[in-house]
Design an enzyme around this catalytic site. Sequence first.
Site, PDB file in Angstrom:
ATOM      1  N   ASP A   1      -6.384 -13.149   2.091  1.00  0.00           N
ATOM      2  CA  ASP A   1      -6.554 -13.552   3.486  1.00  0.00           C
ATOM      3  C   ASP A   1      -5.724 -12.670   4.414  1.00  0.00           C
ATOM      4  OD1 ASP A   1      -7.133 -14.949   5.794  1.00  0.00           O
ATOM      5  OD2 ASP A   1      -7.227 -16.860   4.719  1.00  0.00           O
ATOM      6  N   ASN A   2      -6.417 -11.951   5.293  1.00  0.00           N
ATOM      7  CA  ASN A   2      -5.747 -11.049   6.236  1.00  0.00           C
ATOM      8  C   ASN A   2      -5.551 -11.681   7.613  1.00  0.00           C
ATOM      9  OD1 ASN A   2      -5.467  -8.721   4.566  1.00  0.00           O
ATOM     10  ND2 ASN A   2      -7.650  -8.266   4.831  1.00  0.00           N
TER      11      ASN A   2
ATOM     12  N   LYS B   1       0.822  -1.214   0.000  1.00  0.00           N
ATOM     13  CA  LYS B   1       0.000   0.000   0.000  1.00  0.00           C
ATOM     14  C   LYS B   1       0.854   1.261   0.000  1.00  0.00           C
ATOM     15  CE  LYS B   1      -4.555  -1.007   0.543  1.00  0.00           C
ATOM     16  NZ  LYS B   1      -4.603  -2.311  -0.116  1.00  0.00           N
TER      17      LYS B   1
ATOM     18  N   ASP C   1     -10.379   0.070   0.070  1.00  0.00           N
ATOM     19  CA  ASP C   1     -10.012   1.198   0.941  1.00  0.00           C
ATOM     20  C   ASP C   1      -9.933   2.522   0.189  1.00  0.00           C
ATOM     21  OD1 ASP C   1      -9.831  -0.902   2.617  1.00  0.00           O
ATOM     22  OD2 ASP C   1      -7.792  -0.533   3.302  1.00  0.00           O
TER      23      ASP C   1
HETATM   24  C1  GDL Z   1      -7.434  -4.155   4.425  1.00  0.00           C
HETATM   25  C2  GDL Z   1      -6.576  -3.874   3.247  1.00  0.00           C
HETATM   26  C3  GDL Z   1      -5.174  -4.463   3.398  1.00  0.00           C
HETATM   27  C4  GDL Z   1      -4.706  -4.418   4.847  1.00  0.00           C
HETATM   28  C5  GDL Z   1      -5.672  -5.242   5.644  1.00  0.00           C
HETATM   29  C6  GDL Z   1      -5.341  -5.396   7.123  1.00  0.00           C
HETATM   30  C7  GDL Z   1      -7.712  -5.596   1.881  1.00  0.00           C
HETATM   31  C8  GDL Z   1      -8.326  -5.967   0.566  1.00  0.00           C
HETATM   32  N1  GDL Z   1      -7.203  -4.359   2.014  1.00  0.00           N
HETATM   33  O1  GDL Z   1      -8.578  -3.854   4.419  1.00  0.00           O
HETATM   34  O2  GDL Z   1      -4.310  -3.750   2.562  1.00  0.00           O
HETATM   35  O3  GDL Z   1      -3.415  -4.920   4.980  1.00  0.00           O
HETATM   36  O4  GDL Z   1      -6.951  -4.671   5.564  1.00  0.00           O
HETATM   37  O5  GDL Z   1      -5.305  -4.165   7.780  1.00  0.00           O
HETATM   38  O6  GDL Z   1      -7.706  -6.398   2.778  1.00  0.00           O
END
Ligand code: GDL
Length: 456
Positions: free
Chosen positions: A231-232, A47, A124
């Site tokens: 996947d976060n 980002k 975002d």
């Molecule tokens: C998000 C952001 C990602 C970020 C993550 C965790 C997506 C598609 N976008 O929303 O860049 O790292 O949360 O904070 O997940």
Amino acid sequence: MGNNDSTTFLAGVIEGFYGQPWNQTERHQLFDWMSSWGLNTYLYAPKDDMKHRALWREAYTAAELAQLERVIATCKTRGLRFIYALSPGLDIRYSDSSEVGRLKERFEQMRSIGCENFALLFDDIPDRMSDADRERFGSFASAQCAVTNDLFRWLHERGTNGRFLFCPTPYCGRMAERQLGGAGYLETVGRELLPEIDIFWTGPEIISREITVPHIRELQTLLRRKPIIWDNLHANDYDGRRFFCGPYAGRAPELRSELTGLLLNPNCEFALNFIPFRTLGAFMQASRKWDPRAAYLSALREWRAHFETVSQPIAFDDLLLLGDCYYLPFEDGATADAFFQSSRTLLSKHPSQWGPDAATVRAQTQRFRDFCARLTELKNRPLFYALSRRIWELREELDLLDRYVAGKGDGKLPDAACSSDFHLPGTYRGGFVPRLQRLLLPHPDGSFTPSALPHE
Ligand code: GDL
């Protein structure tokens, strides 16, 4: 690897977090790990690479381009798919053809260094349209689809037939429920985005504890295709005090056949991602049953080799307790939880009732505190630097706990106030953010209420 077909399952890693992007050495280490652990795809989307998002119109300099060229070449020699993403959504004017022209120039520059796979990400971003865009496209979804389809076709005309990925503005269940991006956004994307284009989804939430097959099947109907998971689970950019070295969990192997891919956007600190990547690789190979804890223990045994010190080797059980303290967003690991519960049980009683339990809690607290202190001896300095601030904080708390139990547990002054010369107001747990945090108290159901404001 037949890497450029449209059916390969994309399994791998997204460098897609906020904060400092990884460096070249880290990326090269990543590619070594990925190729030995059965992962096949790396998505470049940091980002805060300004030219990925904030300054998406600006071309890379020759030096920047040379770096990316090396990344792409290394991926190719390891049999990995490299995908380059742009995030133009902060300020793109969808209806202005010169903006699409800019995107093409940016992709052309990447094509010139061998890039074959691309992505456009609209996560975002401000959820509103200019009048000109509304007049031309009618909806946010249609505007994004038109630009994305245009880029996809343009690449194909130039013989670039790799994969193309798209991240929608509502990219999880909660955002879709709240109609982020406008009513019917996902239906429109399902209808208008070319069927060859993969669509990202993070699950029911941005950080999803679980992603189930029924959840994904419902989405498939809307999108008219299988999604690809962003996947976060192990992302930590949203909380600088934490990191996640627990196993890949909360997803069953059957999920894979409902998706076109699964990419993990992990901890910002590269060195802390050994277990997330290792267990993701194992998950990809798991036949039917997936045991996250067993995968974690096995990966932790391998990770231990990275914890060589300048003196005595560290014990597996100590490392396990540390890993369990920084496990997963919704869960501490078993040994950390047991440590917490025994301390909590002790403190819930009057010191006169503590008996021998006080000595037990003190012994384990001291051992763990000393272990944390010994991590300064790690030979792997990038690993130590990644851990150091979190571990400092943990040590402080362990030390306070030990001093408190010592001060009360000798039976002499069980009702006296306890203070510590090493935990003084201002320098300890001080600062503006902790003050703000005390204003609104969170509750387990997700609600907040003002605190009673007894202290500043
Ligand atoms: C998000 C952001 C990602 C970020 C993550 C965790 C997506 C598609 N976008 O929303 O860049 O790292 O949360 O904070 O997940």
